[in-house]
Design an enzyme around this catalytic site. Structure first.
Site, PDB file in Angstrom:
ATOM      1  N   GLU A  15     -10.185   2.173   4.026  1.00 40.43           N
ATOM      2  CA  GLU A  15      -9.850   3.117   2.943  1.00 40.43           C
ATOM      3  C   GLU A  15     -11.149   4.021   2.450  1.00 40.43           C
ATOM      4  O   GLU A  15     -11.243   5.177   2.285  1.00 40.43           O
ATOM      5  CB  GLU A  15      -8.914   2.930   1.965  1.00 40.43           C
ATOM      6  CG  GLU A  15      -8.429   3.990   1.024  1.00 40.43           C
ATOM      7  CD  GLU A  15      -7.381   3.311  -0.126  1.00 40.43           C
ATOM      8  OE1 GLU A  15      -7.628   3.743  -1.154  1.00 40.43           O
ATOM      9  OE2 GLU A  15      -6.315   2.496   0.143  1.00 40.43           O
ATOM     10  N   LYS A  45      -4.813  -6.526   3.240  1.00 45.58           N
ATOM     11  CA  LYS A  45      -4.634  -5.567   2.568  1.00 45.58           C
ATOM     12  C   LYS A  45      -6.018  -5.225   1.839  1.00 45.58           C
ATOM     13  O   LYS A  45      -6.393  -4.173   1.703  1.00 45.58           O
ATOM     14  CB  LYS A  45      -3.508  -5.789   1.210  1.00 45.58           C
ATOM     15  CG  LYS A  45      -3.720  -4.776   0.142  1.00 45.58           C
ATOM     16  CD  LYS A  45      -3.256  -3.458   0.750  1.00 45.58           C
ATOM     17  CE  LYS A  45      -2.922  -2.416  -0.513  1.00 45.58           C
ATOM     18  NZ  LYS A  45      -3.927  -2.140  -1.728  1.00 45.58           N
ATOM     19  N   SER A  79       0.719  -1.328  -0.001  1.00 46.24           N
ATOM     20  CA  SER A  79       0.095   0.140  -0.001  1.00 46.24           C
ATOM     21  C   SER A  79       0.839   1.253   0.071  1.00 46.24           C
ATOM     22  O   SER A  79       1.894   1.364   0.641  1.00 46.24           O
ATOM     23  CB  SER A  79      -0.909   0.159   1.274  1.00 46.24           C
ATOM     24  OG  SER A  79      -1.640   1.265   1.156  1.00 46.24           O
ATOM     25  N   HIS A 121      -7.654  -3.347   4.548  1.00 44.94           N
ATOM     26  CA  HIS A 121      -7.046  -1.897   4.584  1.00 44.94           C
ATOM     27  C   HIS A 121      -7.805  -1.063   3.525  1.00 44.94           C
ATOM     28  O   HIS A 121      -8.276  -0.039   3.782  1.00 44.94           O
ATOM     29  CB  HIS A 121      -5.610  -2.000   4.331  1.00 44.94           C
ATOM     30  CG  HIS A 121      -4.930  -0.886   3.689  1.00 44.94           C
ATOM     31  ND1 HIS A 121      -5.154  -0.156   2.360  1.00 44.94           N
ATOM     32  CD2 HIS A 121      -4.132   0.082   4.357  1.00 44.94           C
ATOM     33  CE1 HIS A 121      -4.484   0.833   2.289  1.00 44.94           C
ATOM     34  NE2 HIS A 121      -3.917   1.165   3.371  1.00 44.94           N
ATOM     35  N   ASN A 122      -7.887  -1.632   2.182  1.00 48.76           N
ATOM     36  CA  ASN A 122      -8.782  -1.044   1.408  1.00 48.76           C
ATOM     37  C   ASN A 122     -10.123  -0.581   1.627  1.00 48.76           C
ATOM     38  O   ASN A 122     -10.624   0.395   1.219  1.00 48.76           O
ATOM     39  CB  ASN A 122      -8.493  -1.643  -0.178  1.00 48.76           C
ATOM     40  CG  ASN A 122      -7.298  -1.699  -0.528  1.00 48.76           C
ATOM     41  OD1 ASN A 122      -6.182  -1.388  -0.004  1.00 48.76           O
ATOM     42  ND2 ASN A 122      -6.988  -1.966  -1.937  1.00 48.76           N
TER      43      ASN A 122
END
Length: 487
Positions: free
Chosen positions: A195, A188, A134, A191-192
């Site tokens: 986001e 990940k 990232s 995480h996105n």
């Protein structure tokens, strides 16, 4: 080949992310071989390596030469489009690889594809890592957040490289061994998802300040700069203040006002919401942000709806809601609402990670996840340090909402949060992310919910039974019969 010094590591896939990561690795003192199917990309990378400090990058033009130019046990990073291209690249390279060599996929891959590839690699004696990366192009060049999962041996083979290449924060490099299997890709993905939530919440803060508060882009730039000096300090808040300052080349005013309001997406947010549903984890803020992206795509339908509903007598009520608004207080309220909503969004993401970790036996360290997100990545933010500390204090914390420090902050901010959401609703401005976060908070903190009525309904039409609050066991009632009797 033996007479030529071998590279320490290799990277295949030289779009901008791949080039930048390769140059970052070389700059940290690790000689690297690079390869791309379209050979012009290899030359481009070599030109950049020369221009950016005569970096130790060796260009290779065939899969065989590329693999053989790397010292054993070989570690090869691949950065190509997720899905079939990854399988094709693995197939081309693994032909020349030997047992003990390792493939590291740095793309945004669906975690189960990584788990399948781990099994396939094992059959050839190869090691495999699925590594979330990232930070975008900038992060890849100057220090990303790295989330490697899969073979621990493979991780140890490249640990020294990853720790130098990753973003550096005061408590270490933004990389850690995540866990077995596809855990790196899964982390990940979440995480996105977080986001998506963050970006949605920021856009709602902007909407309320602009349309209810009547703030100009210049004022918004100042406010976000100010916010970035306090509890909201983060990459996304910082870049938002920059966006409001950019003038339009083609006309008067700022560029932000000329951008079409249709949001694109790559799919990781959708995967996050699907996984949350499969694991029975409530993630309403992330789900709301995804829904908003879908609705933003219906631009023509929205323009038509605005017209039809206006003809039906709907009046825009933004004007009356903004009359008599105390700007200073509104700005401070929105700041508090944004912060409280963010806590709920991160709590949902962390709970999803914990649920998946339990299901898969990954043993994820949530405090460590928060730590490696403190630098390099898109959601990097000062308050991630506080999330890290919350999980250090209590590794089995049920939710960030009940961490003593965060609980105090939520309580202090809830009045402002309710004012903002109430004001937005009365003005007809949708704040689905803030509303979802507030509903999540209010539902989670209530010791008793109206779910008793839902259970009664389920028992009436489907004999699903229910439990009682005052005695153990499962019960079924002939509701309709008894109701008729009492008429």
């Amino acid at each position: 080949m033996e007479s030529v010094a071998l590279s320490r590591i290799g990277l295949a896939g030289l779009a901008v992310m791949g080039q930048n990561l390769a140059l970052n690795i070389a700059e940290k003192g690790f000689p690297i071989s690079v390869y791309n199917r379209t050979t012009s990309k290899v030359d481009e990378t070599l030109d950049r390596a020369s221009d950016e400090g005569k970096l130790p990058v060796a260009g290779q033009y065939s899969p065989r030469d590329f693999v053989l130019s790397i010292q054993r046990p070989r570690s090869v990073i691949i950065l190509v489009k997720a899905g079939a291209p990854v399988d094709q690249t693995i197939s081309a390279l693994s032909e020349y690889m030997e047992p003990g060599d390792c493939i590291i996929d740095g793309g945004n891959e669906w975690y189960q594809n990584t788990e399948r590839r781990i099994v396939e690699a094992e059959k050839k004696g190869l090691l495999y890592l699925g590594m979330g990366v990232s930070g975008g192009e900038e992060g890849a060049r100057n220090g990303p957040s790295l989330m490697p999962g899969g073979s621990f041996t493979a991780y140890n083979n490249v640990k020294d490289i990853l720790e130098k290449v990753a973003a550096q924060v005061e408590d270490g490099p933004c990389v850690t061994y995540i866990g077995e299997g596809g855990s790196g890709n899964f982390v990940k993905m979440v995480h996105n998802g977080i986001e998506y939530g963050d970006m949605q919440l920021i856009s709602e803060a902007y909407d309320v300040l602009k349309n209810v508060g009547g703030l100009s882009n210049e004022e918004l730039a100042e406010i976000f700069t100010e916010w970035n000096r306090g509890e909201l300090e983060s990459f996304l808040v910082e870049i938002t203040s920059d966006i409001f300052r950019v003038k339009d080349d083609y006309g008067d005013g700022e560029l932000v006002d000329k951008i079409l309001d249709k949001t694109g997406m790559k799919g990781t947010g959708k995967w996050t919401v699907q996984q949350a549903a499969e694991l029975s984890v409530a993630a309403p803020t992330i789900a709301a942000s995804l829904d908003c992206r879908y609705l933003s795509g219906l631009k023509d339908e929205r323009e038509n709806a605005a017209k039809v509903l206006e003809e039906a007598g709907l009046k825009e009520d933004i004007g009356s809601a903004s009359r008599g608004v105390d700007k200073k207080r509104l700005i401070d309220d929105v700041r508090q609402a944004l912060y409280a909503s963010k806590i709920c969004s991160y709590a949902q993401g962390m709970n999803l990670l914990r649920a998946k970790s339990l299901e898969k036996g990954w043993d994820l360290n949530l405090g460590e996840m928060a730590r490696i997100w403190k630098g390099g990545c898109i959601i990097r933010a000062v308050f991630l340090d506080r999330i890290k500390k919350a999980y250090q204090r209590n590794s089995s914390l049920a939710s960030l909402v009940v961490d003593p420090d965060f609980a105090k902050e939520m309580v202090q901010r809830q009045a402002a949060w309710r004012r903002v959401v109430g004001l937005a609703i009365s003005a007809g401005i949708s704040t689905p992310g803030m509303c979802a976060s507030l509903a999540y908070f209010d539902t989670y903190r209530r010791a008793r919910l109206p779910a008793n009525l839902v259970q009664a309904q389920r028992d009436l039409f489907g004999a699903h039974t229910y439990e009682r609050t005052d005695r153990p066991g499962a019960y079924h009632t002939e509701w309709t019969k008894l109701a008729r009797k009492s008429h």
